[in-house]
Design a protein around this motif. Structure first.
Motif: not given
Length: 444
Positions: A242-246
């Motif tokens: 769920d990291a922002p870059y995903e």
């Protein structure tokens, strides 16, 4: 299938700006900005978003100070100064555009901005419809690595004929004043609402989770976001699904929205060695696959009439109009052959073979004029213009050997191509109007 969610966007402090100033800080997408427009946007406002999305090159550029590092400095300086603000809570941003087509008909297109989980094309969650070029992706990746942000949106389409997504979302804006209401110099009205209701967020997410998303515009930016995601995964200390870059910021529109308009992109042929218009006409007429009608050169003085003739022809067969000034030839070309004719590449899917743009690029450009796929992608012999008047003017430009007037590709055909797994030639669709840069930014 698709995972969509609200986010805390970065935006200009609209509250401290009047509509006139607000209209001066936004900009068209980077890929339609030429040098003249870039200079105008720089002059228009000292905090115009073009300084982030398409910062000027300078003679003194080096590793430490270049167009990408300057974009990052501007963005965080503006955040520190309060020119831009980070929303205090997640929102889905409803965006409405009112505009006219070339005939003067007024349309109202509504969509919304949210985050979309990135997925490889093979997963069949996000579907492309056009081939891409390497150069723009390299530039956008450097910008993303430097700014760690989505500065503009990927334009997605979803199929929601029953209004399961649209109902709760657009109902939430009914009677509410927009946070932004401006009109840009091209006459288009842009409105923006921030919907912060978590119940609405869940309804939107649930309504889209079983639907694929089609990329209408922004293939290069989407593939760049995938490359950025992979880069961040490699340097991350631990995996985080769920990291922002995903995720990537998208502008999502229901393909059944009555305001969704696709305009044609016309083709300009230039610099073809040994170009011979009479020979090309003879090839078309003798192939047994085309119906060729000479419309008469004078019809170029009646572009509305020319457009109507081409649209009527396109309802019968895939059609385009070839104009060659050296021969004063204005030819209506209808493809009456089948999908199994030996003019297509073997890997071209049947749904793509039904398109006028595929017939033009594979049968005429490649096999008759020798402009192969590599030359097409490099634009060695091809240019692209939007608008009938612009296409007519291009015919008079020195070095231009031929202009091909096109019909717009219907959304239904785009959908069928995406679902078939096929891809159209680049610049096959022109979803009008473009979505402005500078409405919302997503930090990664």
């Amino acid at each position: 299938m698709a995972e969509v969610k609200a986010f805390r966007g970065v935006r200009y402090g609209w509250e401290s700006m009047g509509p006139e100033e607000a209209s001066k800080v936004v900009a068209p997408p980077y890929d339609v900005i030429d040098e003249a427009m870039l200079g105008e946007l720089y002059r228009r406002h000292p905090q115009n978003v073009v300084r982030l999305d398409l910062n000027r090159r300078q003679a003194s550029d080096n590793v430490e100070n270049n167009r990408y590092t300057r974009a990052r400095r501007y963005m965080f300086d503006w955040l520190a100064q309060g020119v831009m603000i980070l929303e205090p809570e997640p929102a889905v941003y409803v965006h409405v555009q009112e505009f006219e087509d070339e005939a003067g008909t007024v349309y109202r297109r509504q969509g919304f901005m949210a985050l979309v989980r990135l997925a490889e094309y093979e997963e069949r969650v996000v579907l492309p419809h056009e081939r891409t070029l390497k150069g723009p992706k390299a530039d956008r990746l450097e910008l993303m690595k430097s700014t760690d942000a989505n500065l503009s949106q990927i334009f997605f389409l979803y199929d929601d004929e029953e209004g399961e997504v649209d109902g709760p979302l657009y109902g939430a804006t009914r009677g509410e004043a927009p946070a932004l209401d401006i009109r840009t110099e091209d006459g288009i009205r842009h409105q923006l609402w921030a919907v912060r209701d978590e119940v609405v967020h869940r309804a939107v997410a649930q309504g889209l989770q079983e639907r694929p998303l089609l990329i209408a515009d922004g293939h290069h930016r989407y593939e760049t976001a995938l490359a950025y995601r992979d880069f961040r995964r490699e340097v991350a200390e631990e995996a985080d699904a769920d990291a922002p870059y995903e995720f990537v910021m998208g502008f999502l529109v229901n393909m059944h929205d009555p305001g969704l308009q696709v305009f044609p992109t016309h083709r300009v042929v230039h610099s073809v060695e040994g170009f011979d218009g009479a020979r090309l006409r003879a090839q078309l007429e003798s192939a047994g696959l085309y119906r060729v009608e000479d419309l008469g050169w004078d019809l170029l003085d009646d572009l509305d009439g020319l457009r109507e003739r081409l649209e009527a022809a396109g309802r019968e067969y895939p059609s385009f109009v070839v104009a060659m000034e050296s021969d004063e030839a204005l030819l209506l070309v209808q493809y009456v052959g089948g999908v199994d004719a030996p003019v297509f590449d073997e890997e071209t899917p049947e749904e793509v073979r039904r398109l006028d743009v595929a017939i033009l690029h594979e049968a005429l450009f490649d096999r008759m004029l020798g402009i192969d796929r590599a030359a097409q992608e490099a634009k060695s012999n091809l240019g692209y213009v939007k608008g009938w008047a612009e296409a007519r003017a291009a015919l008079d430009e020195p070095g231009h050997q031929m202009v091909v007037f096109m019909n717009a590709t219907p959304v239904e055909q785009v959908n069928r191509v995406c679902l078939s797994g096929g891809k159209m030639p680049q610049k096959s669709t022109f979803f009008y109007p473009k979505v402005l840069s500078g409405l919302v930014i997503n930090l990664l």
